[in-house]
Design a protein around this motif. Structure first.
Motif, PDB file in Angstrom:
ATOM      1  N   CYS A   1       0.480   3.956   1.561  1.00 39.57           N
ATOM      2  CA  CYS A   1       0.689   4.425   2.933  1.00 39.57           C
ATOM      3  C   CYS A   1       1.770   3.628   3.648  1.00 39.57           C
ATOM      4  O   CYS A   1       2.453   4.162   4.520  1.00 39.57           O
TER       5      CYS A   1
ATOM      6  N   CYS B   1      -7.305   7.249   2.819  1.00 43.51           N
ATOM      7  CA  CYS B   1      -5.873   7.260   3.086  1.00 43.51           C
ATOM      8  C   CYS B   1      -5.164   7.263   1.748  1.00 43.51           C
ATOM      9  O   CYS B   1      -5.800   7.293   0.711  1.00 43.51           O
ATOM     10  N   CYS B   2      -3.873   7.243   1.778  1.00 38.05           N
ATOM     11  CA  CYS B   2      -3.004   7.262   0.593  1.00 38.05           C
ATOM     12  C   CYS B   2      -3.083   8.579  -0.175  1.00 38.05           C
ATOM     13  O   CYS B   2      -2.059   9.199  -0.414  1.00 38.05           O
TER      14      CYS B   2
ATOM     15  N   TYR C   1      -3.493   2.697  -4.862  1.00 38.63           N
ATOM     16  CA  TYR C   1      -3.631   2.357  -3.441  1.00 38.63           C
ATOM     17  C   TYR C   1      -2.616   1.267  -3.115  1.00 38.63           C
ATOM     18  O   TYR C   1      -1.936   1.310  -2.103  1.00 38.63           O
TER      19      TYR C   1
ATOM     20  N   GLU D   1       0.840  -1.204   0.000  1.00 32.71           N
ATOM     21  CA  GLU D   1       0.000   0.000   0.000  1.00 32.71           C
ATOM     22  C   GLU D   1       0.877   1.257   0.000  1.00 32.71           C
ATOM     23  O   GLU D   1       1.928   1.289   0.639  1.00 32.71           O
TER      24      GLU D   1
HETATM   25 ZN   LIG Z   1      -3.311   4.154   2.399  1.00 34.98          ZN
END
Ligand SMILES: [Zn+2]
Length: 812
Positions: free
Chosen positions: A497, A561-562, A543, A495
């Motif tokens: 993140c 997120c990301c 992602y 991912e």
């Molecule tokens: Zn993320």
């Protein structure tokens, strides 16, 4: 047939097993024998074969102890996360007859003495009298048979007592063909796109932007209001984009009208959003709109609440609070401290947490998704810096308390054991690297040797067993997470993140150890796992970042997120480029730019890097101290082979030459840095050359997915081959020459690697960050945020862009 299926056909066997590993299993878990049971359940009279399971290797600081959580039992030891179907509960364990075994820990080998707190308890600790490699043994005995297993422990000396200081991302200028283009795409396309999406109130996929703050503000003012939209942590969209804007606004637009226009939009957006965000902050400082507004569940049913704070581990209270605090730091820095609205609100929020969470009579708490921990340390340091008097210490203490509260949970969110007893990278990869990043912070701030031992052990496990050649992490064999050692399939999760978190973690290890190898690693992650998370135009993002890619990027996502994490991390270049000690500057990255490093040996030093790296290894660094002075400049000497999983050939590490003001300097290397200590005055110039060679990178045989395959690397860049250029199922000849060629016309200007496949057809490899930018006709395939597990992903189709290329074995 897999092991499970094979065991089902067996009659019942009693397996006595001793597991000498701490991270793997908790002694409290019951033994599992499901897979050893025959379908009829009849008991065979055969003798029980003894089995042992090797322990997870770990590192311990000389003054510290290592926690031993041995397991002994009949049947299989407790299943690890990756041994279960996603989401499946631990199978029940029927009682197994058998005499209770006794346990004994002993030393097999090692240079010093080993002292066990209690050598006859499965769960105990060990200390060591001298550094070096040790083998410990756990033997269990039930009176009829014995079993044993071993554990390798390396004892090291602790890191230096004072960590390096991080450098804030203040006003800076980028002069790098590669980075100027990447930063521009983020500033003129990606961030404005995020702003527009967050401002929308009609989004079906990924809703819940600034409107949640507006509605929460109405609710707090006693006015009619709407319900909460999107995931409970949808506030993260807003906070991360505020941070990304704040960072983008310190970048010199160099007169570029597109960037100037984008900056204007960001300034106007901040002025619009900040009052809305602040209106949603509750009177005591709490901020999370999903706790202020009624929520709608997946079936459309409204739950009016109230939702009790700090009771719902899955509700990401710390996750969103942490991102808010981080955004406030960057906003305050961007305004030069003139606008303290977000900073003061972050103070209030952090104080609200401090007032409620802590040792009794306060509440014990940890959030299911980490982020608050590293945010609180960052904030604590920042408050100490800006306000003095140790006013930030309480936030750092709270971060440690949150980490220390993790226990009795699961591998998934790194709460299966207290964090100081964890020695292995496990569970959800973003949660994991955020934990480890926070743990490295605490190790640096407190000098706690248990933290240092755990952090170094996890680092070693992650980098040397669970790390992709791109610097990405998370194979996806557990939910969005890590698999077992050396299990690194190329349809990885990785991912975006987790790449951000991996950079944070390695950067903090660099500050803790003053050692360049951690910067080697985050450079790898930055260029190869994160830089290509958005497309070259900055319109779509990934992602997940599998090394075998077969899907284009998408423009938005359900999961908050990301999207903001990518730009806020990529644009914080001064922080990644330099670190600071009392006696000098550390140069960690090579990017054409102008950055001022403040407070070095009593002065501020402007550092001007002129280079076309990574396309060219030549660079000059002009050192402009405000006042002349004596200090050290430590320049990272690249080591391309930090992870033991991969070796590149020919060798392309090191510095070819270095000179100051035209005179060659003898290379003096300390912890991976070339050290130049002298009296510096404005205009002094360091010239250096880094060797850039096309490398064939081969993985250890332990990684099944990469056997018979080779990756190509040039400087810090990992390459890949795409179907759009060639048949990617072909093999590369083991000796075929590989050359580079600058292609200004391709992908915004890249150096390609050229060669020939075994059948004589041409090979063209492009940098991995530029992958998947030439397939607009292909229909996008939605990426599942829960991808890796059973049922989460669409049916696999062959990759069309790959990092690991088949390599013909010599002699065929
Ligand atoms: Zn993320």
């Amino acid at each position: 047939m897999d092991e499970k299926t094979a065991n089902r056909g067996m009659s019942r066997r009693e397996l006595l097993e001793a597991v000498g590993k701490a991270a793997a299993v908790s002694a409290a878990l019951p033994p599992l024998i499901e897979s050893a049971l025959g379908s009829s359940g009849t008991v065979a009279a055969q003798a029980a074969p003894l089995t042992s399971v090797a322990g997870v290797d770990r590192i311990v600081m000389l003054q510290g102890k290592t926690y031993l959580n041995g397991w002994a039992g009949y049947g299989r030891p407790p299943a690890r996360d990756w041994e279960r179907e996603r989401g499946a509960p631990v199978p029940p364990s029927p009682p197994v007859p058998g005499p209770a075994p006794t346990a004994a820990w002993s030393k097999d080998s090692g240079p010093g003495a080993v002292t066990f707190a209690d050598a006859n308890r499965l769960v105990t600790t060990a200390t060591f009298s001298a550094p070096g490699a040790y083998v410990l043994r756990l033997t269990v005995d039930n009176g009829e048979s014995k079993a044993s297993s071993t554990l390798n422990v390396v004892v090291e000396t602790p890191p230096p007592p004072t960590p390096l200081d991080g450098v804030h991302t203040r006003k800076y200028r980028i002069d790098s063909p590669l980075w100027s283009n990447r930063a521009k795409a983020l500033m003129v396309s990606w961030i404005p796109h995020c702003i527009d999406q967050i401002n929308r109130t009609d989004l079906q996929q990924g809703p819940g932007g600034i409107d949640n703050f507006v509605e929460a503000g109405k609710a707090l003012a006693g006015q009619p209001h709407g319900n909460h939209k999107g995931y409970v942590f949808s506030n993260a969209w807003v906070h991360q984009t505020v941070e990304a804007m704040s960072i983008a606004l310190v970048i010199d637009p160099r007169g570029d009208p597109d960037i100037i226009r984008a900056h204007e939009k960001m300034r106007a957006t901040l002025e619009d959003w900040i009052p809305k965000i602040l209106s949603a902050q509750e009177p005591d400082g709490y901020l999370q709109t999903a706790f202020t507004l009624p929520r709608v569940n997946a079936r459309g049913v409204v739950d009016p609440g109230p939702f009790e704070r700090w009771t719902r581990r899955g509700d990401h209270e710390g996750y969103t609070a942490g991102y808010f605090i981080e955004s406030a730091i960057n906003h305050y820095v961007m305004t030069g401290g003139k606008d303290a609205r977000l900073y003061s609100a972050a103070r209030k929020l952090a104080d609200c947490w401090c007032n409620n969470i802590g040792p009794a009579p306060k509440r014990t708490w940890y959030d299911g998704h980490q982020e608050m921990e590293q945010a609180l340390v960052r904030f604590g340091r920042f408050v100490n810096e800006t306000e003095g008097g140790g006013k930030g210490q309480k936030y750092i203490q709270l971060a440690k308390f949150l980490l220390d509260s993790r226990a009795n949970g699961s591998e998934y969110d790194q709460s299966y054991l207290p964090v100081v007893q964890q020695y292995e990278a496990v569970g959800h990869a973003v949660r994991a690297v955020y934990t480890y990043s926070g743990m490295a912070d605490i190790a640096a701030e407190t000098g706690d040797v248990d933290y240092q031992s755990a952090v170094m052990s996890i680092w070693d496990n992650l980098v040397n067993r669970k790390y992709y050649v791109t610097g990405g992490v998370g194979s996806g064999e557990t939910s969005e997470g890590f698999g077992p050692d050396y299990s690194l399939r190329n349809n990885a999760y990785c991912e975006s993140c987790s790449s951000c978190g991996e950079i944070f973690f390695q950067w903090k290890m660099n500050l803790l150890y003053h050692d360049a190898r951690y910067a080697d690693l985050y450079e790898e992650t930055l260029y190869n796992a994160l830089l290509g998370a958005t497309d070259l135009e900055g319109r779509n993002f990934y992602y997940t970042n599998p090394l075998d890619a077969n899907a284009p990027r998408t423009s938005w996502h359900n999961c908050p997120c990301c999207v903001g994490n990518i730009p806020r991390t990529l644009l914080m270049l001064p922080t990644w480029m330099y670190a600071r000690a009392a006696d000098g500057i550390y140069v960690n990255l090579f990017i054409g730019s102008t950055v001022t490093v403040e407070n070095v040996a009593g002065t501020d030093v402007q550092m001007v890097q002129a280079t076309d790296y990574p396309w060219n290894g030549k660079m000059s660094i002009t050192v402009n101290p405000k006042t002349p002075g004596r200090f050290g400049i430590r320049i990272r000497v690249p080591n391309r082979n930090v992870s033991r999983l991969y070796v590149g050939a020919p060798d392309s590490s090191g510095i070819a030459s270095v000179a100051v003001n035209g005179s060659a300097v003898k290379l003096e290397i300390d912890r991976g840095y070339c050290v130049i200590t002298r009296d510096w005055k404005a205009g002094d110039r360091i010239d250096l050359v880094l060797p850039l060679k096309v490398q064939r990178v081969r993985a250890t045989e332990k990684i099944a997915a990469d056997r018979g395959r080779v990756a190509l690397r040039y400087g810090p860049l990992v390459y890949n081959i795409e179907k759009v250029d060639q048949d990617i199922t072909q093999a590369l000849g083991p000796a075929s020459a590989l050359t580079t060629e600058w292609r200004g016309d391709l992908l915004g200007g890249v150096t390609v690697v050229k060669g020939t496949f075994a059948d004589g057809s041409p090979l063209t490899a492009i940098p991995n960050f530029a992958r998947y930018n030439r397939n607009p006709a292909e229909a996008p395939k939605p990426q599942s945020p829960y991808g890796a597990g059973a049922g989460g992903r669409p049916a696999p189709r062959p990759p069309t862009s790959i990092v690991w290329i088949k390599e013909q074995s010599p002699g065929t």
